[in-house]
Motif scaffolding. Structure first.
Motif, PDB file in Angstrom:
ATOM      1  N   LYS A  33       0.839  -1.206   0.000  1.00  0.00           N
ATOM      2  CA  LYS A  33       0.000   0.000   0.000  1.00  0.00           C
ATOM      3  C   LYS A  33       0.871   1.252   0.000  1.00  0.00           C
ATOM      4  O   LYS A  33       0.534   2.242  -0.667  1.00  0.00           O
ATOM      5  CB  LYS A  33      -0.953   0.013   1.200  1.00  0.00           C
ATOM      6  N   LEU A  34       1.986   1.231   0.716  1.00  0.00           N
ATOM      7  CA  LEU A  34       2.903   2.378   0.705  1.00  0.00           C
ATOM      8  C   LEU A  34       3.520   2.567  -0.679  1.00  0.00           C
ATOM      9  O   LEU A  34       3.674   3.704  -1.147  1.00  0.00           O
ATOM     10  CB  LEU A  34       3.994   2.201   1.757  1.00  0.00           C
ATOM     11  N   ARG A 123       1.570  10.632   7.678  1.00  0.00           N
ATOM     12  CA  ARG A 123       0.468  10.728   6.713  1.00  0.00           C
ATOM     13  C   ARG A 123       0.427   9.509   5.807  1.00  0.00           C
ATOM     14  O   ARG A 123      -0.633   8.949   5.539  1.00  0.00           O
ATOM     15  CB  ARG A 123       0.624  11.988   5.851  1.00  0.00           C
ATOM     16  N   GLN A 124       1.591   9.102   5.315  1.00  0.00           N
ATOM     17  CA  GLN A 124       1.635   7.942   4.420  1.00  0.00           C
ATOM     18  C   GLN A 124       1.206   6.677   5.153  1.00  0.00           C
ATOM     19  O   GLN A 124       0.486   5.853   4.584  1.00  0.00           O
ATOM     20  CB  GLN A 124       3.042   7.767   3.855  1.00  0.00           C
ATOM     21  N   LEU A 125       1.612   6.529   6.389  1.00  0.00           N
ATOM     22  CA  LEU A 125       1.249   5.352   7.160  1.00  0.00           C
ATOM     23  C   LEU A 125      -0.254   5.304   7.429  1.00  0.00           C
ATOM     24  O   LEU A 125      -0.884   4.252   7.290  1.00  0.00           O
ATOM     25  CB  LEU A 125       2.031   5.340   8.477  1.00  0.00           C
ATOM     26  N   VAL A 126      -0.829   6.441   7.781  1.00  0.00           N
ATOM     27  CA  VAL A 126      -2.272   6.503   8.020  1.00  0.00           C
ATOM     28  C   VAL A 126      -3.033   6.175   6.735  1.00  0.00           C
ATOM     29  O   VAL A 126      -4.001   5.401   6.743  1.00  0.00           O
ATOM     30  CB  VAL A 126      -2.675   7.888   8.571  1.00  0.00           C
ATOM     31  N   ALA A 128      -1.928   4.416   4.145  1.00  0.00           N
ATOM     32  CA  ALA A 128      -1.716   3.005   3.814  1.00  0.00           C
ATOM     33  C   ALA A 128      -2.597   2.103   4.673  1.00  0.00           C
ATOM     34  O   ALA A 128      -3.195   1.148   4.161  1.00  0.00           O
ATOM     35  CB  ALA A 128      -0.243   2.640   3.997  1.00  0.00           C
ATOM     36  N   HIS A 129      -2.710   2.410   5.957  1.00  0.00           N
ATOM     37  CA  HIS A 129      -3.596   1.614   6.819  1.00  0.00           C
ATOM     38  C   HIS A 129      -5.053   1.771   6.392  1.00  0.00           C
ATOM     39  O   HIS A 129      -5.821   0.805   6.423  1.00  0.00           O
ATOM     40  CB  HIS A 129      -3.421   1.999   8.290  1.00  0.00           C
TER      41      HIS A 129
END
Length: 167
Positions: A33-34, A123-126, A128-129
């Motif tokens: 997803k990332l 932001r990217q992690l949120v 992607a989750h």
């Protein structure tokens, strides 16, 4: 006895390997997803369309949105949208349809964007989750309604009896 010990150790090792496999699969899914997210950003920067929702469902004959390409393919919404939930998408659409008018609200919004713009990894992690968990329509509203319902077990006679007998 030795066979039993080996069997227990084998079962424990097997369980740990399964657990490790699930963790690695979860990490792989998150990394995919990332990668999608970063590829999308590179594509947008090179002039290709965003892979997130274009907001076409918000097009209507009312208001100004159709005249200035607020929603639809290659619209303002399509350019800035990185939402991963139905509620986030709706919130972004509302903010574009009904802009803020008070100076303090606009300044607070600008301050929030300034703070979030400096937290790229978060932001990217949120995001992607959010992409991983694929929210279904109505989840948030159903949870809110459930939280407002009266506790049904609290008034149950058999639960009261169990609470008295069990200790």
């Amino acid at each position: 006895l030795l066979v039993t010990v080996f069997a227990i150790l084998f079962i424990l090792a097997f369980i740990l390997l399964i657990k490790w496999n699930f963790r690695l699969n979860d990490e792989k899914d998150l990394l995919q997803k990332l990668v999608f997210e970063n590829d999308n950003e590179l594509n947008v920067l090179s002039g290709q369309p965003n892979d997130f929702d274009d907001g076409e469902q918000f097009l209507s004959d009312e208001g100004f949105a159709n005249d200035i390409d607020v929603f639809g393919h290659r619209s303002l919404f399509h350019l800035v949208n990185r939402t991963t939930t139905i509620h986030g998408t709706g919130q972004l659409a509302d903010s574009l349809q009904k802009p803020m008018h008070s100076k303090p609200d606009i300044e607070n919004y600008q301050q929030a964007i300034k703070i979030l713009s400096q937290q790229t990894a978060l932001r990217q992690l949120v995001t992607a989750h959010g992409l991983l968990h694929d929210e279904k329509e109505g989840n948030l509203h159903q949870i809110g309604a459930w939280l407002l319902t009266q506790n049904q077990l609290h008034h149950s006679k058999w639960v009261g009896i169990i609470r008295l007998v069990l200790p």
